[in-house]
Design a protein around this motif. Sequence first.
Motif, PDB file in Angstrom:
ATOM      1  N   MET A 210       0.841  -1.200   0.000  1.00 37.23           N
ATOM      2  CA  MET A 210       0.000   0.000   0.000  1.00 37.23           C
ATOM      3  C   MET A 210       0.875   1.249   0.000  1.00 37.23           C
ATOM      4  N   THR A 211       0.420   2.273  -0.693  1.00 39.16           N
ATOM      5  CA  THR A 211       1.136   3.542  -0.707  1.00 39.16           C
ATOM      6  C   THR A 211       0.825   4.335   0.563  1.00 39.16           C
ATOM      7  N   ASN A 212       1.566   5.400   0.791  1.00 43.10           N
ATOM      8  CA  ASN A 212       1.294   6.274   1.933  1.00 43.10           C
ATOM      9  C   ASN A 212      -0.112   6.857   1.864  1.00 43.10           C
ATOM     10  N   THR A 213      -0.554   7.236   0.663  1.00 40.91           N
ATOM     11  CA  THR A 213      -1.895   7.795   0.495  1.00 40.91           C
ATOM     12  C   THR A 213      -2.955   6.752   0.816  1.00 40.91           C
ATOM     13  N   GLU A 214      -2.769   5.534   0.327  1.00 41.46           N
ATOM     14  CA  GLU A 214      -3.725   4.465   0.616  1.00 41.46           C
ATOM     15  C   GLU A 214      -3.776   4.174   2.112  1.00 41.46           C
ATOM     16  N   ASN A 215      -2.623   4.174   2.763  1.00 36.31           N
ATOM     17  CA  ASN A 215      -2.584   3.978   4.214  1.00 36.31           C
ATOM     18  C   ASN A 215      -3.321   5.095   4.941  1.00 36.31           C
ATOM     19  N   ALA A 216      -3.152   6.328   4.479  1.00 36.86           N
ATOM     20  CA  ALA A 216      -3.822   7.462   5.112  1.00 36.86           C
ATOM     21  C   ALA A 216      -5.334   7.368   4.945  1.00 36.86           C
ATOM     22  N   VAL A 217      -5.797   6.961   3.777  1.00 37.90           N
ATOM     23  CA  VAL A 217      -7.240   6.822   3.537  1.00 37.90           C
ATOM     24  C   VAL A 217      -7.796   5.707   4.424  1.00 37.90           C
ATOM     25  N   GLU A 218      -7.104   4.593   4.488  1.00 38.06           N
ATOM     26  CA  GLU A 218      -7.546   3.481   5.329  1.00 38.06           C
ATOM     27  C   GLU A 218      -7.582   3.890   6.805  1.00 38.06           C
ATOM     28  N   ARG A 219      -6.572   4.637   7.248  1.00 34.60           N
ATOM     29  CA  ARG A 219      -6.529   5.108   8.643  1.00 34.60           C
ATOM     30  C   ARG A 219      -7.692   6.060   8.925  1.00 34.60           C
TER      31      ARG A 219
ATOM     32  N   ILE B 286     -13.989   3.614  -1.696  1.00 38.25           N
ATOM     33  CA  ILE B 286     -14.143   3.258  -3.109  1.00 38.25           C
ATOM     34  C   ILE B 286     -12.908   3.722  -3.877  1.00 38.25           C
ATOM     35  N   CYS B 287     -12.687   3.126  -5.015  1.00 39.29           N
ATOM     36  CA  CYS B 287     -11.629   3.567  -5.928  1.00 39.29           C
ATOM     37  C   CYS B 287     -12.305   4.107  -7.178  1.00 39.29           C
ATOM     38  N   CYS B 288     -11.935   5.314  -7.543  1.00 40.69           N
ATOM     39  CA  CYS B 288     -12.536   5.977  -8.698  1.00 40.69           C
ATOM     40  C   CYS B 288     -11.426   6.700  -9.458  1.00 40.69           C
ATOM     41  N   GLU B 289     -11.243   6.320 -10.693  1.00 35.64           N
ATOM     42  CA  GLU B 289     -10.212   6.935 -11.534  1.00 35.64           C
ATOM     43  C   GLU B 289      -8.856   6.930 -10.838  1.00 35.64           C
ATOM     44  N   GLU B 290      -8.470   5.754 -10.340  1.00 38.68           N
ATOM     45  CA  GLU B 290      -7.175   5.529  -9.686  1.00 38.68           C
ATOM     46  C   GLU B 290      -6.996   6.352  -8.411  1.00 38.68           C
ATOM     47  N   ARG B 291      -8.106   6.705  -7.773  1.00 33.67           N
ATOM     48  CA  ARG B 291      -8.055   7.489  -6.546  1.00 33.67           C
ATOM     49  C   ARG B 291      -8.958   6.824  -5.516  1.00 33.67           C
ATOM     50  N   MET B 292      -8.515   6.787  -4.264  1.00 35.85           N
ATOM     51  CA  MET B 292      -9.321   6.224  -3.190  1.00 35.85           C
ATOM     52  C   MET B 292     -10.124   7.332  -2.529  1.00 35.85           C
ATOM     53  N   ASP B 293     -11.393   7.050  -2.251  1.00 36.36           N
ATOM     54  CA  ASP B 293     -12.275   8.007  -1.593  1.00 36.36           C
ATOM     55  C   ASP B 293     -13.086   7.292  -0.527  1.00 36.36           C
ATOM     56  N   ILE B 294     -13.554   8.049   0.458  1.00 34.79           N
ATOM     57  CA  ILE B 294     -14.406   7.518   1.515  1.00 34.79           C
ATOM     58  C   ILE B 294     -15.809   8.071   1.307  1.00 34.79           C
ATOM     59  N   ILE B 295     -16.802   7.197   1.379  1.00 35.70           N
ATOM     60  CA  ILE B 295     -18.199   7.601   1.225  1.00 35.70           C
ATOM     61  C   ILE B 295     -18.793   7.854   2.611  1.00 35.70           C
ATOM     62  N   TYR B 296     -19.288   9.085   2.825  1.00 38.19           N
ATOM     63  CA  TYR B 296     -19.910   9.507   4.078  1.00 38.19           C
ATOM     64  C   TYR B 296     -21.335   9.980   3.811  1.00 38.19           C
ATOM     65  N   ASP B 297     -22.179   9.979   4.861  1.00 37.98           N
ATOM     66  CA  ASP B 297     -23.448  10.702   4.813  1.00 37.98           C
ATOM     67  C   ASP B 297     -23.145  12.195   4.786  1.00 37.98           C
ATOM     68  N   ARG B 298     -24.090  12.963   4.298  1.00 38.13           N
ATOM     69  CA  ARG B 298     -23.972  14.423   4.367  1.00 38.13           C
ATOM     70  C   ARG B 298     -24.599  14.901   5.672  1.00 38.13           C
ATOM     71  N   VAL B 299     -23.920  15.798   6.353  1.00 37.50           N
ATOM     72  CA  VAL B 299     -24.433  16.369   7.602  1.00 37.50           C
ATOM     73  C   VAL B 299     -24.622  17.859   7.377  1.00 37.50           C
ATOM     74  N   GLU B 300     -25.824  18.354   7.653  1.00 35.80           N
ATOM     75  CA  GLU B 300     -26.118  19.776   7.497  1.00 35.80           C
ATOM     76  C   GLU B 300     -25.629  20.539   8.733  1.00 35.80           C
TER      77      GLU B 300
END
Length: 68
Positions: free
Chosen positions: A1-10, A32-46
């Motif tokens: 895992m790369t440093n970025t992937e580790n940071a996203v997982e953390r 999720i992975c989208c266009e070679e980028r890792m993202d975290i899916i959250y609910d939206r909070v107002e």
Amino acid sequence: MTNTENAVEREFQNAKEINGMNFTKPKVYEIICCEERMDIIYDRVEGESLIERKEEAIPFLLQIMNEL
């Protein structure tokens, strides 16, 4: 895992850990992975972000970090 992937997982694990704490926060769902980028899916909070209230938020965030 790369440093970025580790940071996203953390960040994902941290979000899951704070789920039971008593304050408004977005629910975390998955990584999720989208266009070679890792993202975290959250609910939206107002409402105000902690960045908008940073003078109040810093002590609050430090308290949360100490509880982890």
